[in-house]
Design a protein around this motif. Structure first.
Motif, PDB file in Angstrom:
ATOM      1  N   LEU A 127       0.823  -1.217   0.000  1.00 41.87           N
ATOM      2  CA  LEU A 127       0.000   0.000   0.000  1.00 41.87           C
ATOM      3  C   LEU A 127       0.853   1.262   0.000  1.00 41.87           C
ATOM      4  O   LEU A 127       1.888   1.322   0.679  1.00 41.87           O
ATOM      5  N   GLU A 128       0.387   2.252  -0.739  1.00 43.38           N
ATOM      6  CA  GLU A 128       1.062   3.556  -0.707  1.00 43.38           C
ATOM      7  C   GLU A 128       0.701   4.276   0.590  1.00 43.38           C
ATOM      8  O   GLU A 128      -0.282   3.939   1.251  1.00 43.38           O
ATOM      9  N   VAL A 129       1.495   5.270   0.935  1.00 42.65           N
ATOM     10  CA  VAL A 129       1.176   6.088   2.115  1.00 42.65           C
ATOM     11  C   VAL A 129       0.973   7.527   1.638  1.00 42.65           C
ATOM     12  O   VAL A 129       1.364   7.871   0.510  1.00 42.65           O
ATOM     13  N   ASP A 130       0.372   8.364   2.501  1.00 43.59           N
ATOM     14  CA  ASP A 130       0.228   9.765   2.095  1.00 43.59           C
ATOM     15  C   ASP A 130       1.531  10.525   2.353  1.00 43.59           C
ATOM     16  O   ASP A 130       2.520   9.923   2.801  1.00 43.59           O
ATOM     17  N   GLU A 131       1.529  11.833   2.137  1.00 50.09           N
ATOM     18  CA  GLU A 131       2.793  12.594   2.222  1.00 50.09           C
ATOM     19  C   GLU A 131       3.304  12.743   3.663  1.00 50.09           C
ATOM     20  O   GLU A 131       4.422  13.199   3.882  1.00 50.09           O
ATOM     21  N   LYS A 132       2.482  12.283   4.631  1.00 47.80           N
ATOM     22  CA  LYS A 132       2.930  12.271   6.036  1.00 47.80           C
ATOM     23  C   LYS A 132       3.419  10.879   6.448  1.00 47.80           C
ATOM     24  O   LYS A 132       3.785  10.664   7.604  1.00 47.80           O
ATOM     25  N   GLY A 133       3.299   9.934   5.514  1.00 48.82           N
ATOM     26  CA  GLY A 133       3.732   8.565   5.835  1.00 48.82           C
ATOM     27  C   GLY A 133       2.644   7.731   6.474  1.00 48.82           C
ATOM     28  O   GLY A 133       2.919   6.731   7.135  1.00 48.82           O
ATOM     29  N   MET A 134       1.391   8.136   6.283  1.00 49.00           N
ATOM     30  CA  MET A 134       0.254   7.471   6.929  1.00 49.00           C
ATOM     31  C   MET A 134      -0.368   6.438   5.978  1.00 49.00           C
ATOM     32  O   MET A 134      -0.635   6.742   4.819  1.00 49.00           O
ATOM     33  N   THR A 162       6.206   8.460  11.928  1.00 51.86           N
ATOM     34  CA  THR A 162       4.739   8.513  11.860  1.00 51.86           C
ATOM     35  C   THR A 162       4.122   7.288  12.541  1.00 51.86           C
ATOM     36  O   THR A 162       4.547   6.159  12.291  1.00 51.86           O
ATOM     37  N   ILE A 163       3.139   7.550  13.404  1.00 50.43           N
ATOM     38  CA  ILE A 163       2.427   6.464  14.095  1.00 50.43           C
ATOM     39  C   ILE A 163       1.196   6.114  13.254  1.00 50.43           C
ATOM     40  O   ILE A 163       0.368   6.972  12.946  1.00 50.43           O
ATOM     41  N   GLU A 164       1.113   4.852  12.863  1.00 49.16           N
ATOM     42  CA  GLU A 164       0.059   4.422  11.940  1.00 49.16           C
ATOM     43  C   GLU A 164      -1.274   4.189  12.671  1.00 49.16           C
ATOM     44  O   GLU A 164      -1.274   3.935  13.877  1.00 49.16           O
ATOM     45  N   PRO A 165      -2.391   4.241  11.928  1.00 52.27           N
ATOM     46  CA  PRO A 165      -3.715   4.028  12.573  1.00 52.27           C
ATOM     47  C   PRO A 165      -3.951   2.531  12.847  1.00 52.27           C
ATOM     48  O   PRO A 165      -4.801   1.880  12.229  1.00 52.27           O
ATOM     49  N   ILE A 166      -3.186   2.020  13.801  1.00 55.99           N
ATOM     50  CA  ILE A 166      -3.169   0.572  14.063  1.00 55.99           C
ATOM     51  C   ILE A 166      -4.500   0.076  14.628  1.00 55.99           C
ATOM     52  O   ILE A 166      -4.933  -1.031  14.321  1.00 55.99           O
ATOM     53  N   MET A 167      -5.157   0.917  15.428  1.00 52.14           N
ATOM     54  CA  MET A 167      -6.445   0.493  15.988  1.00 52.14           C
ATOM     55  C   MET A 167      -7.456   0.219  14.862  1.00 52.14           C
ATOM     56  O   MET A 167      -8.083  -0.840  14.827  1.00 52.14           O
ATOM     57  N   GLN A 168      -7.571   1.173  13.928  1.00 50.62           N
ATOM     58  CA  GLN A 168      -8.546   1.002  12.842  1.00 50.62           C
ATOM     59  C   GLN A 168      -8.169  -0.173  11.928  1.00 50.62           C
ATOM     60  O   GLN A 168      -9.024  -0.953  11.542  1.00 50.62           O
ATOM     61  N   ILE A 169      -6.890  -0.274  11.609  1.00 55.64           N
ATOM     62  CA  ILE A 169      -6.456  -1.352  10.700  1.00 55.64           C
ATOM     63  C   ILE A 169      -6.660  -2.716  11.384  1.00 55.64           C
ATOM     64  O   ILE A 169      -7.142  -3.663  10.771  1.00 55.64           O
ATOM     65  N   GLY A 170      -6.330  -2.766  12.678  1.00 57.82           N
ATOM     66  CA  GLY A 170      -6.520  -4.012  13.428  1.00 57.82           C
ATOM     67  C   GLY A 170      -7.991  -4.422  13.459  1.00 57.82           C
ATOM     68  O   GLY A 170      -8.327  -5.592  13.320  1.00 57.82           O
ATOM     69  N   PRO A 287      17.016  28.351   6.507  1.00 61.22           N
ATOM     70  CA  PRO A 287      16.062  28.472   5.388  1.00 61.22           C
ATOM     71  C   PRO A 287      16.090  27.215   4.503  1.00 61.22           C
ATOM     72  O   PRO A 287      17.059  26.445   4.560  1.00 61.22           O
ATOM     73  N   GLY A 288      15.025  27.019   3.738  1.00 67.22           N
ATOM     74  CA  GLY A 288      14.996  25.908   2.762  1.00 67.22           C
ATOM     75  C   GLY A 288      14.976  24.546   3.424  1.00 67.22           C
ATOM     76  O   GLY A 288      15.804  23.687   3.125  1.00 67.22           O
ATOM     77  N   VAL A 289      14.030  24.362   4.351  1.00 63.87           N
ATOM     78  CA  VAL A 289      13.942  23.059   5.040  1.00 63.87           C
ATOM     79  C   VAL A 289      12.484  22.615   5.095  1.00 63.87           C
ATOM     80  O   VAL A 289      11.576  23.443   5.158  1.00 63.87           O
ATOM     81  N   CYS A 290      12.250  21.322   5.013  1.00 65.66           N
ATOM     82  CA  CYS A 290      10.888  20.829   5.256  1.00 65.66           C
ATOM     83  C   CYS A 290      10.945  19.698   6.271  1.00 65.66           C
ATOM     84  O   CYS A 290      11.948  18.998   6.380  1.00 65.66           O
ATOM     85  N   ILE A 291       9.878  19.581   7.041  1.00 61.30           N
ATOM     86  CA  ILE A 291       9.797  18.530   8.065  1.00 61.30           C
ATOM     87  C   ILE A 291       9.058  17.342   7.463  1.00 61.30           C
ATOM     88  O   ILE A 291       8.013  17.508   6.834  1.00 61.30           O
ATOM     89  N   ASN A 292       9.611  16.157   7.670  1.00 60.51           N
ATOM     90  CA  ASN A 292       8.982  14.950   7.132  1.00 60.51           C
ATOM     91  C   ASN A 292       8.244  14.199   8.237  1.00 60.51           C
ATOM     92  O   ASN A 292       8.680  14.181   9.384  1.00 60.51           O
ATOM     93  N   GLY A 293       7.149  13.547   7.830  1.00 59.93           N
ATOM     94  CA  GLY A 293       6.360  12.772   8.792  1.00 59.93           C
ATOM     95  C   GLY A 293       5.232  13.603   9.357  1.00 59.93           C
ATOM     96  O   GLY A 293       5.125  14.803   9.085  1.00 59.93           O
ATOM     97  N   HIS A 294       4.378  12.960  10.135  1.00 58.79           N
ATOM     98  CA  HIS A 294       3.206  13.621  10.711  1.00 58.79           C
ATOM     99  C   HIS A 294       3.634  14.548  11.841  1.00 58.79           C
ATOM    100  O   HIS A 294       4.499  14.194  12.627  1.00 58.79           O
ATOM    101  N   ARG A 295       3.026  15.721  11.933  1.00 58.79           N
ATOM    102  CA  ARG A 295       3.447  16.689  12.952  1.00 58.79           C
ATOM    103  C   ARG A 295       3.081  16.232  14.373  1.00 58.79           C
ATOM    104  O   ARG A 295       3.859  16.389  15.298  1.00 58.79           O
ATOM    105  N   SER A 296       1.894  15.643  14.538  1.00 63.61           N
ATOM    106  CA  SER A 296       1.509  15.257  15.907  1.00 63.61           C
ATOM    107  C   SER A 296       1.506  13.740  16.101  1.00 63.61           C
ATOM    108  O   SER A 296       1.930  13.250  17.142  1.00 63.61           O
ATOM    109  N   LYS A 297       1.052  12.990  15.101  1.00 58.66           N
ATOM    110  CA  LYS A 297       1.023  11.523  15.261  1.00 58.66           C
ATOM    111  C   LYS A 297       2.387  10.969  14.911  1.00 58.66           C
ATOM    112  O   LYS A 297       2.578  10.329  13.854  1.00 58.66           O
TER     113      LYS A 297
END
Ligand code: PLP
Length: 386
Positions: A127-134, A162-170, A287-297
């Protein structure tokens, strides 16, 4: 300079690759390295002492997950646990179907096990993930076929945290009667996992990620799930995992788990606060930086960013010259590719992706460590851009 002094001056920000074993863990292991050297399978007192020490560790680990001791099986590492779960669960269910669902950002221990199964005739949906790795639970549901027998999705990603939605997938897996494995090598002992609530059938973990020794891990197998042995031989681990047990390693893992869980709430708060301080400082000062992964999860200690127009591998070397240990991707994968497959899957822009750096904190990381790391980043990013 002595290596001890060198270590004191170092800022270690690669705790997702491995952690330093704590003194208490070393102390707990010591008797089992020499004095109490018995084989846990023997019936005289040496063996009994070893067995009791192992069972104590099993009880600690089980209670940390709200599981039963009989559901914890010791292995040699997270990779073995993943291989065992994926290959043997697929093998056990092959009469019912030969289709597996996983994600494109799993660790290679899962991805390469799936590739191995493909060579044996299994079909795997990556499966593909979104741009946050979800991973999307809807995508999991849509990928299920009548012949799907196993879903394996990691609890948290080792590179971007990134913490995956394990509860829903489970829940989806449970409703459809499909076995569900999660690679929790990065998540276990970093965040709470209550297996009374999570519909997880198998869970992998590894001691060296939470200040335990290297070369020991475990696989949780929910009661009622039939998983054949991966390593055949003697009757250790209820006949499910042969091989004379690594008693000292198991004792160390138990101690490390006990320490990790005794003050977890405060540690999570502290790591999250320092991690956010690091992310914000980098965003404001470079300058010129981006953060990868989900900001809160995301895992409390994980920071992952990409700098435009910079080579991440060169940056890691320059940081090292300043005494800062960071990773250019995942340590398990270094050398294979310039841009990690995880960063590629997150679709980080091309001019940023090669400049990816992962910094992972632990409970003893300080604000001064972060300040030194950001100073070094600032200086060396500018140097590489010049
Ligand atoms: N799974 C994940 C998510 C990991 O991060 C790692 C190691 O980095 C592993 C599995 C492999 O664990 P081990 O090094 O114990 O084999």
């Amino acid at each position: 300079m002595s290596s001890e002094r060198e270590n004191k001056n170092r800022v270690y920000l690669d705790n997702a690759a491995t952690t330093q074993m704590s003194t208490e863990v070393k102390r707990a292991m010591e008797p089992y390295l020499q004095r109490n050297f018995g084989n846990a399978s023997t019936v005289y007192s040496y063996g009994e002492e070893a067995k009791e020490a192992m069972e104590h560790a099993r009880r600690i680990i089980a209670s940390s997950l709200w599981a039963k001791p009989s559901e914890i099986y010791f292995t040699s590492c997270g990779s073995e646990s993943d291989n065992w779960a994926v290959k043997c669960a697929a093998g056990e269910c092959r009469q019912e179907g030969q289709h597996i669902i996983t994600s494109k950002i799993e660790h290679h221990a899962v991805l390469n096990s799936c590739e191995y199964l493909e060579k044996l005739g299994y079909e795997v949906t990556y499966l593909e993930v979104d741009e946050k790795g979800m991973v999307s639970p809807e995508a999991v549901l849509a990928a299920i076929r009548p012949d799907t027998t196993l879903i394996s999705i990691m609890f948290a990603n080792n590179e971007v945290g990134t913490i995956e939605p394990i509860m829903q997938i489970g829940k989806i897996a449970r409703e459809q009667g499909i076995l569900f494995h999660t690679d929790a090598v990065q998540a276990y002992a970093q965040i709470p996992i209550d297996l009374r609530r999570y519909p997880i059938d198998m869970l992998s973990a590894s001691a060296h990620k939470f200040h335990g020794p290297k070369g020991v891990g475990f696989l949780y197998i929910r009661e009622g799930v039939t998983l054949p042995s991966f390593i055949h031989g003697g009757g250790q681990e209820e006949g499910k995992r042969a091989g004379t047990e690594n008693v000292a390693g198991i004792v160390g893992m138990g101690k490390a788990a006990e320490l990790a869980f005794c003050d977890m709430g405060n540690r999570i708060r502290k790591e999250t606060m320092l991690r956010n301080y690091l992310l914000e400082k980098v965003m404001h000062e470079i300058p010129g930086v981006c953060i990868n992964g989900h900001r809160s999860k995301r895992l409390p200690g994980n920071a992952n960013f990409s700098f435009r127009g910079v080579d991440g591998a060169s940056l890691v070397i320059l940081l090292d010259e300043d005494g800062i240990c960071a990773s250019g991707g995942s340590a398990c994968n270094t050398g294979e590719e310039r841009i990690s497959y995880v960063i590629r899957e997150l679709k980080v822009p091309e001019d940023y992706a090669p400049g990816t750096i992962r910094m992972t904190l632990c409970g003893s990381t300080t604000r001064e460590d972060i300040d030194r790391a950001v100073e070094s980043l600032k200086k060396n990013v500018a140097r590489l851009r010049d």
